[in-house]
Design a protein around this motif. Structure first.
Motif, PDB file in Angstrom:
ATOM      1  N   LEU A 341       0.784  -1.141  -0.104  1.00 24.17           N
ATOM      2  CA  LEU A 341      -0.113  -0.034  -0.049  1.00 24.17           C
ATOM      3  C   LEU A 341       0.879   1.242  -0.043  1.00 24.17           C
ATOM      4  CD1 LEU A 341      -2.619   1.320   0.103  1.00 24.17           C
ATOM      5  CD2 LEU A 341      -2.676   1.052   2.711  1.00 24.17           C
ATOM      6  N   GLY A 342       1.872   1.363   0.737  1.00 26.06           N
ATOM      7  CA  GLY A 342       2.768   2.453   0.938  1.00 26.06           C
ATOM      8  C   GLY A 342       3.471   2.694  -0.509  1.00 26.06           C
ATOM      9  N   LEU A 343       3.970   1.581  -1.249  1.00 28.66           N
ATOM     10  CA  LEU A 343       4.428   1.907  -2.592  1.00 28.66           C
ATOM     11  C   LEU A 343       3.089   2.275  -3.577  1.00 28.66           C
ATOM     12  CD1 LEU A 343       6.606  -1.399  -2.760  1.00 28.66           C
ATOM     13  CD2 LEU A 343       7.204   0.769  -3.481  1.00 28.66           C
ATOM     14  N   ALA A 344       2.090   1.654  -3.458  1.00 31.02           N
ATOM     15  CA  ALA A 344       1.243   1.898  -4.518  1.00 31.02           C
ATOM     16  C   ALA A 344       0.913   3.389  -4.327  1.00 31.02           C
ATOM     17  CB  ALA A 344      -0.240   1.266  -4.156  1.00 31.02           C
ATOM     18  N   ILE A 345       0.710   4.183  -3.156  1.00 31.07           N
ATOM     19  CA  ILE A 345       0.441   5.453  -3.043  1.00 31.07           C
ATOM     20  C   ILE A 345       1.335   6.304  -3.379  1.00 31.07           C
ATOM     21  CG2 ILE A 345       0.348   7.265  -0.992  1.00 31.07           C
ATOM     22  CD1 ILE A 345      -1.091   5.002   0.869  1.00 31.07           C
ATOM     23  N   LEU A 346       2.788   5.882  -3.356  1.00 30.75           N
ATOM     24  CA  LEU A 346       3.872   6.905  -3.754  1.00 30.75           C
ATOM     25  C   LEU A 346       4.519   6.427  -5.270  1.00 30.75           C
ATOM     26  CD1 LEU A 346       6.492   6.983  -0.775  1.00 30.75           C
ATOM     27  CD2 LEU A 346       5.290   8.843  -2.159  1.00 30.75           C
ATOM     28  N   LEU A 347       3.619   5.960  -6.101  1.00 29.89           N
ATOM     29  CA  LEU A 347       3.863   5.363  -7.457  1.00 29.89           C
ATOM     30  C   LEU A 347       3.992   6.826  -8.167  1.00 29.89           C
ATOM     31  CD1 LEU A 347       1.796   2.350  -8.640  1.00 29.89           C
ATOM     32  CD2 LEU A 347       4.494   2.510  -8.148  1.00 29.89           C
ATOM     33  N   ASN A 348       3.295   7.812  -8.077  1.00 30.99           N
ATOM     34  CA  ASN A 348       3.373   9.048  -8.505  1.00 30.99           C
ATOM     35  C   ASN A 348       4.079  10.155  -7.770  1.00 30.99           C
ATOM     36  OD1 ASN A 348       1.755   9.688  -6.583  1.00 30.99           O
ATOM     37  ND2 ASN A 348       0.056  10.829  -7.837  1.00 30.99           N
ATOM     38  N   LEU A 349       4.862   9.748  -6.873  1.00 28.14           N
ATOM     39  CA  LEU A 349       5.816  10.449  -6.009  1.00 28.14           C
ATOM     40  C   LEU A 349       4.960  11.780  -5.471  1.00 28.14           C
ATOM     41  CD1 LEU A 349       8.796  10.903  -8.611  1.00 28.14           C
ATOM     42  CD2 LEU A 349       8.328   9.188  -6.662  1.00 28.14           C
ATOM     43  N   ARG A 350       3.927  11.179  -5.076  1.00 26.81           N
ATOM     44  CA  ARG A 350       2.987  12.350  -3.946  1.00 26.81           C
ATOM     45  C   ARG A 350       2.576  11.579  -3.045  1.00 26.81           C
ATOM     46  NH1 ARG A 350       1.666  17.054  -7.088  1.00 26.81           N
ATOM     47  NH2 ARG A 350       2.618  16.851  -9.272  1.00 26.81           N
ATOM     48  N   PHE A 351       2.545  12.173  -1.756  1.00 29.26           N
ATOM     49  CA  PHE A 351       1.897  11.546  -0.781  1.00 29.26           C
ATOM     50  C   PHE A 351       0.978  12.525  -0.011  1.00 29.26           C
ATOM     51  CE2 PHE A 351       3.522   8.143   2.231  1.00 29.26           C
ATOM     52  CZ  PHE A 351       2.541   8.127   3.080  1.00 29.26           C
ATOM     53  N   PRO A 352      -0.194  12.136  -0.405  1.00 33.92           N
ATOM     54  CA  PRO A 352      -1.470  12.870   0.042  1.00 33.92           C
ATOM     55  C   PRO A 352      -1.601  12.878   1.814  1.00 33.92           C
ATOM     56  CG  PRO A 352      -2.084  11.750  -1.610  1.00 33.92           C
ATOM     57  CD  PRO A 352      -0.762  11.112  -0.982  1.00 33.92           C
ATOM     58  N   ARG A 353      -2.276  13.818   2.414  1.00 33.03           N
ATOM     59  CA  ARG A 353      -2.590  14.086   3.616  1.00 33.03           C
ATOM     60  C   ARG A 353      -3.310  12.692   4.035  1.00 33.03           C
ATOM     61  NH1 ARG A 353      -5.182  19.347   5.600  1.00 33.03           N
ATOM     62  NH2 ARG A 353      -2.810  19.946   5.390  1.00 33.03           N
TER      63      ARG A 353
END
Length: 423
Positions: A341-353
């Motif tokens: 899940l952490g990887l999937a979130i950061l695939l576009n190099l953006r980490f939303p709140r």
């Protein structure tokens, strides 16, 4: 006052070393007990040797940061992440080595690894992001909702993606085989090679005692950093075994689940300096650098740490594979799905709140539902959310997986000139 040839003063050296000496002073009781072979009660041992591990971990982290003055490029970040988690490795490898002759210790090796891994992502990543966004919002006077990473971090994410997917072999097979360990160690060596070849030559941004030590003249700095490495590593090696054993004995004395005590108390002690360094970076508005450090540490855990476990197990008298029971398999599955899940979130190099709050919330929920059913339910939630995030960021999936193997760095994106953006 005596003046050194390169401009440093003896007073300046001692001033830089003052916090280091204070921490090493706190570790003296543990070293004395180990040298004399004295064995205090379990709870006292947890406190004495735990304090020594934490103190030495801080010294080690400061030395690693100050060493960035003499090591340039992406290799400095990778080595800093390796050194910062050495205390955790010392404890976990002791458990794995002992498991070779005492099978009961297999569960503790798995407990320490999975606990530290989930702690790093569930608490570490999310805390750094939330603090970074708070600081950015306060400074800009507007709501900042997303932490944005530079494109250079895609390589680290690619390494983590490959290692994270391979990690599912462990819960599927129910073991950590020696062959898998060797492959992971080779992949880690490749990671260091790629980091050394990177073209990142930014000036180190040191804080606290590391900045004071880094400001010393070259000769004094190198001597100081080397001494800090040697002394802190010696303290950690001396304290790791009695600290690990005291956790097991302490759980029995307190009537607590020994697995859970090893899983969470040991990582909290060994990773405290790394968390504090990352949080301080985030508080200073360096959120991307803070998250990058924790991403590198995550790569180290899924490659160097797991790869070393079956080797330590074999050296300790075990076989070619470190076999896991049902609970350990569940723990590895939960840890692997969280990483996904952490990887999937950061695939576009953006980490939303919202993603940071989600990771933090799921990390907290596992303590409320600690049973087998709870672990499987949370694992499914992680997988479903990871699938959704991966579909949303599907255009970046292949570039991320291929990033570790590309010869050239990904070109900088003009839209990423600002570290934090409002969405």
């Amino acid at each position: 006052m005596r003046k050194y040839r390169n401009g440093g003063t003896l007073e300046g050296v001692f001033r830089a070393l003052r916090p280091v000496l204070l921490l090493l002073l706190a570790a003296i009781p543990a070293v004395a007990l180990r040298v004399t072979g004295t064995h205090p009660p379990a709870l006292a041992s947890i406190l004495i040797f735990g304090v020594a591990v934490v103190a030495a971990s801080f010294v080690l982290a400061w030395a690693a940061e100050a060493a960035e003055m003499d090591i340039s490029g992406g290799l400095a970040i990778a080595l800093l992440a390796v050194i910062a988690v050495l205390p955790e490795y010392a404890v976990d490898l002791y458990f794995a080595h002992t498991a070779g002759s005492n099978p009961e210790y297999v569960q503790y090796a798995a407990a320490n690894m999975t606990g530290s891994n989930r702690l790093l992502l569930g608490l570490g990543w999310s805390s750094v992001v939330l603090i970074s966004l708070y600081v950015a919002s306060r400074r800009s006077g507007r709501s900042v909702k997303t932490l944005v990473l530079e494109t250079g971090y895609r390589r680290e994410l690619g390494f983590l993606a490959v290692a994270g997917v391979v990690a599912f072999v462990i819960p599927v097979t129910g073991e950590i085989h020696l062959l898998l360990g060797i492959l992971l160690l080779a992949f880690f060596a490749f990671y260091l090679y790629r980091a050394a070849m990177s073209e990142h030559d930014d000036e180190p941004d040191l804080i606290g005692p590391a900045a004071t030590i880094g400001a010393l003249p070259t000769l004094q700095r190198r001597i100081t950093v080397t001494a800090m490495f040697l002394v802190s590593a010696g303290v950690i090696l001396a304290a790791a075994e009695p600290f690990a054993d005291s956790l097991v004995a302490g759980g029995q004395a307190l009537g607590m689940d020994q697995f859970l005590l090893v899983q969470w108390l040991a990582p909290l002690a060994s990773e405290a300096p790394e968390f504090i360094v990352a949080i301080l970076f985030a508080w200073r508005g360096k959120g991307a650098a803070a998250l990058g450090l924790l991403i590198s540490a995550k790569v180290n855990q899924w490659t160097l740490l797991i790869g070393s476990l079956p080797i330590a197990y074999g050296i300790g008298g075990g076989g070619a594979a470190l076999h896991l029971d049902g609970r350990q398999v569940e723990e590895f599955l939960l840890t692997a799905t969280q990483t996904l899940l952490g990887l999937a979130i950061l695939l576009n190099l953006r980490f939303p709140r919202w993603a940071a709050w989600t990771l933090l919330g799921l990390f907290a929920i596992q303590f409320a539902v600690p049973g087998q059913t709870g672990r499987y339910v949370i694992s499914v939630i992680y997988l479903v959310l990871a699938a959704g995030a991966a579909i949303h960021n599907r255009k970046q999936l292949v570039p991320t997986i291929l990033a570790p193997f590309r010869r050239t760095e990904e070109p900088a994106d003009a839209e990423r000139t600002d570290e934090l953006v409002k969405v």
